[in-house]
Design an enzyme around this catalytic site. Sequence first.
Site, PDB file in Angstrom:
ATOM      1  N   ASP A 133      31.811  -6.440  18.217  1.00 43.00           N
ATOM      2  CA  ASP A 133      31.051  -5.813  17.124  1.00 43.00           C
ATOM      3  C   ASP A 133      31.205  -4.297  17.134  1.00 43.00           C
ATOM      4  OD1 ASP A 133      30.156  -8.269  16.359  1.00 43.00           O
ATOM      5  OD2 ASP A 133      28.172  -8.073  17.239  1.00 43.00           O
ATOM      6  N   CYS A 191      31.645 -29.204   8.726  1.00 41.87           N
ATOM      7  CA  CYS A 191      30.356 -29.230   8.032  1.00 41.87           C
ATOM      8  C   CYS A 191      30.381 -30.117   6.789  1.00 41.87           C
ATOM      9  CB  CYS A 191      29.961 -27.803   7.600  1.00 41.87           C
ATOM     10  SG  CYS A 191      29.862 -26.618   8.946  1.00 41.87           S
TER      11      CYS A 191
END
Length: 295
Positions: A133, A191
């Site tokens: 990050d 998913c």
Amino acid sequence: MISATRIRELAIEVGFDDAGAVVAHRLDEDADHLRAWIAEGCAGTMQYMSEHFEQRVNPSALVPDTHTVVCCVLSYYKTNPQPKGAPYIALSGLAERDYHEVVKSKLAALERLLVSEYGAEVVNADYQHLFCDSAPVLERAWARECGIGWIGKNHQFIHPRLGSFVHLGILFLRGELRTEDRPERDAPGGCEGCELCLRACPTRAIKEDGLDARRCVSYLTIERKEPLPEEHVGKPYIGLYGCDNCQRVCPHNQHLQADIHPELSTNPRFAEMTADDWAGTSRRQRIKLLRRLAK
């Protein structure tokens, strides 16, 4: 040439839960999607997403001579100890230590082992080449490219064993990958047919065709520096830091082992602070407690 199997072994040795590696390449499809997403205004005030665009989608543009991308996975799943009624803190913000420091220290340890086995030329020491990050790097896309999981409908990276409560660390290597040597893995679960995260999102920020960050509670309470839009003021879904609704309902997060890594243990003060305690803190005190906000 570098062995992907050996990279994974060494990553686990230094404390990661899993790792993968892939030949570095430009993320063309992700670049197209990112450009369209920004153009639609879905990034909100995150103007940095449009900066250093080519470096964000092309490893060699960020670190010259990058031939291999390594992605390491570290679970942070834990039980939330906050008292009833306390303003919600997402699981990623509960750790007493800054997770950036934890992940980067493990990446540095992995780099040292790789240098010991493959020589100093395995990395480009003239450039920063390990990330968490902290640079224009699409971590979730690289995790997918490395074959260690997929990006779910909630736009979180999902690992088939560790779920989505994971931190990702990226290491760019100058050494070339032996592509025929890849660890065997379970097939990703995906998913398909599931819409639990879409229904769980309190602001309907998650849609089948993308995420509107402007409506995401995590964006509103972490990334956005301006006051909350009026439509969200005082709403019960607005906590102190982030939101885990779309992750909590995910089938891949239902049987996870909690508190695997002591270095990411929960700040004990969060188990004690009530709603009244938080109401009495200043913004400076909150930033000190929630170190991620100071980033």
